[in-house]
Design a protein around this motif. Structure first.
Motif, PDB file in Angstrom:
ATOM      1  N   SER A  93       0.882  -1.185  -0.061  1.00  0.00           N
ATOM      2  CA  SER A  93      -0.034  -0.002   0.201  1.00  0.00           C
ATOM      3  C   SER A  93       0.784   1.300  -0.046  1.00  0.00           C
ATOM      4  O   SER A  93       1.719   1.508   0.794  1.00  0.00           O
ATOM      5  N   ILE A  94       0.621   2.089  -0.960  1.00  0.00           N
ATOM      6  CA  ILE A  94       1.205   3.266  -1.131  1.00  0.00           C
ATOM      7  C   ILE A  94       1.256   4.335   0.261  1.00  0.00           C
ATOM      8  O   ILE A  94       1.893   4.823   0.491  1.00  0.00           O
ATOM      9  N   PHE A  96      -0.666   3.401   3.353  1.00  0.00           N
ATOM     10  CA  PHE A  96      -0.554   2.771   4.527  1.00  0.00           C
ATOM     11  C   PHE A  96       1.137   2.128   4.682  1.00  0.00           C
ATOM     12  O   PHE A  96       1.539   1.800   5.978  1.00  0.00           O
ATOM     13  N   GLN A  97       1.868   2.092   3.673  1.00  0.00           N
ATOM     14  CA  GLN A  97       3.118   1.450   3.745  1.00  0.00           C
ATOM     15  C   GLN A  97       3.146   0.106   4.396  1.00  0.00           C
ATOM     16  O   GLN A  97       4.159  -0.308   5.182  1.00  0.00           O
ATOM     17  N   ASP A  98       2.171  -0.854   4.298  1.00  0.00           N
ATOM     18  CA  ASP A  98       1.953  -2.162   4.500  1.00  0.00           C
ATOM     19  C   ASP A  98       1.561  -2.904   3.269  1.00  0.00           C
ATOM     20  O   ASP A  98       0.786  -2.607   2.427  1.00  0.00           O
ATOM     21  N   PRO A  99       1.612  -4.195   3.703  1.00  0.00           N
ATOM     22  CA  PRO A  99       1.304  -5.266   2.481  1.00  0.00           C
ATOM     23  C   PRO A  99      -0.162  -5.009   2.367  1.00  0.00           C
ATOM     24  O   PRO A  99      -0.761  -4.990   3.433  1.00  0.00           O
ATOM     25  N   VAL A 100      -0.551  -5.008   1.224  1.00  0.00           N
ATOM     26  CA  VAL A 100      -2.162  -4.930   0.983  1.00  0.00           C
ATOM     27  C   VAL A 100      -2.887  -5.891   1.612  1.00  0.00           C
ATOM     28  O   VAL A 100      -4.054  -5.755   2.067  1.00  0.00           O
ATOM     29  N   PHE A 101      -2.284  -7.183   1.409  1.00  0.00           N
ATOM     30  CA  PHE A 101      -3.001  -8.620   2.184  1.00  0.00           C
ATOM     31  C   PHE A 101      -3.381  -8.025   3.619  1.00  0.00           C
ATOM     32  O   PHE A 101      -4.529  -8.652   3.997  1.00  0.00           O
ATOM     33  N   ASP A 102      -2.534  -7.736   4.287  1.00  0.00           N
ATOM     34  CA  ASP A 102      -2.596  -7.359   5.617  1.00  0.00           C
ATOM     35  C   ASP A 102      -3.630  -6.381   6.083  1.00  0.00           C
ATOM     36  O   ASP A 102      -4.556  -6.379   6.856  1.00  0.00           O
ATOM     37  N   ILE A 103      -3.839  -5.456   5.173  1.00  0.00           N
ATOM     38  CA  ILE A 103      -4.701  -4.284   5.432  1.00  0.00           C
ATOM     39  C   ILE A 103      -6.048  -4.978   5.034  1.00  0.00           C
ATOM     40  O   ILE A 103      -6.849  -4.513   5.877  1.00  0.00           O
ATOM     41  N   LEU A 104      -6.032  -5.672   4.083  1.00  0.00           N
ATOM     42  CA  LEU A 104      -7.556  -6.332   3.676  1.00  0.00           C
ATOM     43  C   LEU A 104      -7.913  -7.109   4.997  1.00  0.00           C
ATOM     44  O   LEU A 104      -9.203  -7.145   5.143  1.00  0.00           O
ATOM     45  N   PHE A 105      -7.114  -8.044   5.570  1.00  0.00           N
ATOM     46  CA  PHE A 105      -7.651  -8.837   6.543  1.00  0.00           C
ATOM     47  C   PHE A 105      -7.783  -8.236   7.731  1.00  0.00           C
ATOM     48  O   PHE A 105      -8.396  -8.770   8.662  1.00  0.00           O
ATOM     49  N   ASP A 298      -4.068   5.040  -4.230  1.00  0.00           N
ATOM     50  CA  ASP A 298      -3.355   3.964  -3.622  1.00  0.00           C
ATOM     51  C   ASP A 298      -3.930   2.722  -4.480  1.00  0.00           C
ATOM     52  O   ASP A 298      -4.584   1.832  -4.152  1.00  0.00           O
ATOM     53  N   TYR A 299      -3.344   2.592  -5.607  1.00  0.00           N
ATOM     54  CA  TYR A 299      -3.824   1.631  -6.730  1.00  0.00           C
ATOM     55  C   TYR A 299      -3.724   0.271  -6.439  1.00  0.00           C
ATOM     56  O   TYR A 299      -4.393  -0.532  -6.568  1.00  0.00           O
TER      57      TYR A 299
END
Length: 340
Positions: A93-94, A96-105, A298-299
């Motif tokens: 994620s641009i 949040f600077q975290d892996p997108v998968f972690d943000i989704l979960f 944040d594409y």
């Protein structure tokens, strides 16, 4: 068995094809995410009087988006899909600077919580009100409930959400004004946290309830009216069965079948409506993260949210198709239909 295999295969092909089309647009749209990221990086290098390295730019874009801009679209799509399936890697994620998968979960359980309860309450109310209106067809009760349902149906869910938030939360203070849980409560299976979660979710669920309730009550009434005139319902009355038994075992059970598919598809629609609902109530689910991602370009996070919503839609339709024969044995399955 062949019928179920075909349905699974069609669902997978539909899901993958939808992702490919979105991915291709992701790459081809002028000023798209990859080009935008590379342009921003070029501007930063120019301001800092740094030498522009195209290879470094491509590596940076691939690291953030999970997409290699130098490879053909089919190959790049294959690598992107491979990383999702094997490594659960949607990119970074641009914002949040975290892996997108972690943000989704991080937001997925909360979105599921809102959608499931809102849809179940709305569907239950749809059945009850629709059957009740049909049973009292032509009376003042029927007319009054019809007007009420039509008025409710004409109110957009986001307008209802804003009104409830303004009145019930800000003016009367009955419910919290936003968030998912009390900030001071320790997360876990304790009364303070669970009661706080229920209080924070009450208004969003009520908004979803309005969507699910008003949308199908009139249709349920029409289906119930048709069933009331059936011979087996007349026979049940002549046999002296109680009104409650006739309503539950005969009228409701047979009227509900045609709207079952609509109920399953309503699951996907409920998740989509959560994008606005979660924003209004500052409820940090998948919808809230998606809207923030769109606002901040944040594409990678937008693409991941699209995959989530698309997957929910395809799975809901697949479950409806596979289980309708179990709900209504008269329908059978594709394996028993002459058209297959």
């Amino acid at each position: 068995m062949n019928y179920y295999i075909r349905r699974f295969a069609q669902a997978i092909v539909t899901f993958v094809l939808g992702m490919f089309i979105t991915f291709a647009l992701y790459r081809l749209v002028p000023g798209g995410p990859v080009q935008a990221l590379m342009a921003d990086r070029v501007q930063q290098m120019k301001e800092q009087n740094q030498q522009i390295d195209q290879q470094e730019l491509a590596q940076m874009a691939e690291q953030l988006t999970g997409i290699n801009p130098d490879k053909p679209i089919p190959i790049s799509f294959y690598e992107w899909l491979r990383d999702i399936i094997l490594y659960q890697d949607f990119g970074e994620s641009i914002m949040f600077q975290d892996p997108v998968f972690d943000i989704l979960f991080r937001g997925m359980p909360w979105s599921i919580f809102l959608s499931v309860y809102g849809l179940l309450f709305g569907f239950t109310a749809t059945i009850a009100v629709g059957v009740f209106m049909a049973w009292h067809e032509g009376t003042k009760i029927d007319s009054g409930l019809t007007v009420f349902v039509l008025v409710m149906r004409s109110i957009p869910y986001y307008v209802a959400a804003i009104v409830m938030l303004s009145v019930l939360a800000f003016q009367w203070g009955i419910f919290p004004t936003g968030g998912r849980a009390p900030p001071a409560a320790d997360p876990g299976f304790n009364w303070e946290f669970m009661i706080g979660v229920a209080q924070h979710a009450a208004l969003p669920i009520l908004s979803n309830f309005i969507v699910g309730f008003a949308g199908g009550a009139i249709g349920m009434r029409a289906l119930s009216v048709r069933v009331i005139g059936a011979d087996y319902l007349r026979s049940a009355r002549l046999r002296g069965l109680s009104t409650n038994r006739i309503l539950s075992r005969y009228l409701t059970r047979n009227s509900i079948l045609p709207i079952y598919t609509g109920f399953m598809m309503g699951i996907s629609g409920m998740f989509s409506s959560n994008v606005i609902t979660e924003r209004i109530f500052q409820y940090h689910g998948v919808g809230w993260f998606m809207l923030e991602a769109v606002k901040n370009q944040d594409y990678p996070l937008v693409m991941a949210a699209f995959v989530f919503f698309s997957g929910i839609t395809v799975v809901a339709i697949l479950i409806a198709d596979l289980t309708y024969g179990l709900i209504d044995p008269r329908a059978g399955t594709g394996a028993t239909r002459e058209s297959y």
